[in-house]
Design a protein around this motif. Structure first.
Motif, PDB file in Angstrom:
ATOM      1  N   UNK A 412      -4.099 -10.180  -2.470  1.00 58.46           N
ATOM      2  CA  UNK A 412      -4.077  -8.708  -2.464  1.00 58.46           C
ATOM      3  C   UNK A 412      -2.640  -8.204  -2.580  1.00 58.46           C
ATOM      4  N   UNK A 413      -1.759  -8.801  -1.804  1.00 60.37           N
ATOM      5  CA  UNK A 413      -0.368  -8.336  -1.837  1.00 60.37           C
ATOM      6  C   UNK A 413       0.242  -8.531  -3.233  1.00 60.37           C
ATOM      7  N   UNK A 414      -0.169  -9.619  -3.894  1.00 60.80           N
ATOM      8  CA  UNK A 414       0.409  -9.928  -5.211  1.00 60.80           C
ATOM      9  C   UNK A 414      -0.211  -9.097  -6.341  1.00 60.80           C
ATOM     10  N   UNK A 415      -1.333  -8.465  -6.093  1.00 63.10           N
ATOM     11  CA  UNK A 415      -2.042  -7.737  -7.149  1.00 63.10           C
ATOM     12  C   UNK A 415      -1.521  -6.294  -7.193  1.00 63.10           C
ATOM     13  N   UNK A 416      -0.442  -6.107  -7.944  1.00 59.61           N
ATOM     14  CA  UNK A 416       0.234  -4.807  -7.907  1.00 59.61           C
ATOM     15  C   UNK A 416      -0.609  -3.692  -8.511  1.00 59.61           C
ATOM     16  N   UNK A 417      -1.417  -4.052  -9.507  1.00 56.86           N
ATOM     17  CA  UNK A 417      -2.255  -3.014 -10.122  1.00 56.86           C
ATOM     18  C   UNK A 417      -3.240  -2.477  -9.083  1.00 56.86           C
ATOM     19  N   UNK A 418      -3.854  -3.384  -8.351  1.00 61.79           N
ATOM     20  CA  UNK A 418      -4.858  -2.952  -7.363  1.00 61.79           C
ATOM     21  C   UNK A 418      -4.192  -2.223  -6.183  1.00 61.79           C
TER      22      UNK A 418
END
Ligand code: GLU
Ligand code: MG
Length: 457
Positions: A412-418
């Motif tokens: 989650x932390x790495x998913x900048x779009x989300x």
């Protein structure tokens, strides 16, 4: 005072009169905390106008409190001196409680009294923010429509068990059944009738796969309304079970040797004219390009999504081969072994069934996350791989879902779009809260460790 607030005041006064005339003397204002627990307060009906005016004060750390009552250090809570949030009743959701004569409940919206803005951790405000941006991401005005499907286990008190609880009924083989065979004292009928009186759009229910496990389906409606109803549903089922001295648990996988409980979402998108944009009668599978992009968005963001949809340490014990719960990041046409199933109906019933979420998820976060992921897929015109054919769960046929909560939080932390769509304030608070949960678990000695290590080593 402005004209609008004078109108509001008279509406509130009429509401108080109507409540009194109907025998209601208490209004219970409830709202979801970060993990979806119903927090709230009972207000004597004469004080409703005040509550609607200045709001009800709660400590903001209500969002940071663990199920054991610890206050988790999260920005804006402990270190800020435990300030207030205010909760304003949403009278449009007022409804008498069928099991608690004289009490009506309604949802509340939390805001920061200093700024008047929604509280950063408010799950309901988060979902509203995602929905407000749907048009920008989808490229046209769309209304996400959601049908929630929740499973849970019912338990009886049992002092002989270390947990204090044992599964109700308990007989196996009663999947897809109704009646006393798997439900000796008619829990399901009683619950369905309470829920019908509560007006939250409950349709039907049946015994699920394992003994003591039930599934109840809610009607579909726009995403915020669906989240409100799913939140009220979980609160109502737990509360009515408590009244009978029982435990209704939405834990993802409460028992060794039994299956888990899912929180499946049926999702479609309507355009401004109310047409289902997932349908294309001219394509071989009846799905539009928008549906394909939405599918691809859900697959692409699945590792990050699972932090919201599978939000506990226990959640990851539900995943696995041969469980009817997912394990791999895949999709299929009417295939229940896939993470994302496309039910066979087309026309206005064209929809995606996301089977990833488990029952422990906060209804607002599961819906906000799923809608955000599919909007990103549509915006990016993402294309899914070929659908799963036949039986799923074959390792190497698709990427694996995260196998721990920690891995999902990292995703989650790495998913900048989300996280960009969900907002930094919310995501930061959620990650801090959940990482603290993992730390607490890592410090705790479990029964399994004692059984495994205490005797032989
Ligand atoms: N209990 C399964 C799950 O955890 C789902 C069973 C079903 O297909 O309804 O998702
Ligand atoms: Mg089911």
């Amino acid at each position: 005072m402005s004209e609008a607030s004078a109108t509001q005041r008279s509406h509130i006064a009429e509401t108080v009169e109507a409540l009194r005339a109907g025998g209601t003397d208490v209004v219970r204002v409830i709202y979801p905390d970060l993990i979806g627990v119903d927090r709230g307060r009972d207000i004597l009906v004469g004080h409703l106008p005040g509550a609607c005016g200045h709001g009800l004060s709660f400590c903001r750390a209500v969002y940071h409190t663990s199920p054991q009552g610890d206050v988790v250090p999260i920005a804006g809570g402990l270190e800020a001196g435990l300030p207030d949030v205010s909760v304003r009743p949403d009278l449009a959701t007022l409804q008498p409680l069928p099991w608690e004569p004289g009490v009506a409940w309604c949802l509340g919206d939390t805001f920061d009294p200093a700024t008047g803005e929604p509280a950063p951790e408010s799950p309901r405000a988060l979902l509203r923010r995602v929905l407000e941006r749907a048009e920008e991401y989808a490229g046209l005005a769309v209304t996400p429509v959601v049908g929630p499907e929740l499973e849970y286990f019912l338990c009886d008190a049992d002092p002989t068990k270390a947990s204090g609880w044992t599964v109700y009924g308990g007989a196996t083989g009663n999947v897809y059944s109704a009646g006393r065979r798997g439900d000796p004292d008619g829990h399901l009928l009683r619950t369905l009738r309470h829920l019908a009186d509560l007006g939250i759009g409950v349709i039907a229910g049946n015994h699920e796969f394992d003994g003591g496990q039930f599934e109840i389906n809610l009607d579909h409606s726009d995403a915020l309304d669906a989240a409100d109803r799913a939140f009220q549903f979980k609160a109502a089922v737990k509360e009515t079970a408590r009244r009978e001295g029982r435990l209704a648990t939405f834990m993802a996988k409460p028992f060794n040797g039994l299956g888990g409980s899912g929180f499946h979402l049926h999702i479609s998108l309507l355009d401004g004219a109310g047409r289902n944009v997932f349908e294309d009668a001219g394509s071989p599978d009846g799905l539009s390009a928008t549906a394909r992009h939405a599918i691809a968005g859900l697959l692409r963001h699945a590792p990050a999504l699972s932090a919201l949809l599978n939000p506990t340490i226990n959640s990851y014990k539900r995943f696995g081969p041969d469980t009817l719960a997912p394990w791999l990041i895949d999709w299929g046409l009417d295939n229940r072994s896939a993470m994302l199933r496309i039910p066979p109906e087309r026309g206005s019933g064209t929809r995606l069934e996301l089977r990833l979420g488990d029952a422990s998820a906060n209804p607002y976060l599961i819906i906000a996350g799923a809608v955000a992921a599919l909007l990103l897929g549509i915006r990016d015109k993402a294309e899914p791989p070929a659908p799963l054919e036949g039986y799923g769960y074959q390792e190497d046929s698709a990427p694996r879902l995260p196998s721990t909560l920690g891995a999902a939080l990292d995703a989650l932390e790495a998913d900048e779009a989300l996280t960009g769509l969900l907002g930094a304030d919310f995501t930061g608070a959620f990650l801090a809260y959940k990482r603290n949960e993992i730390e607490r678990f890592q410090q705790h000695i479990t029964d399994w460790e004692f059984t495994e290590y205490a005797f032989l080593i």
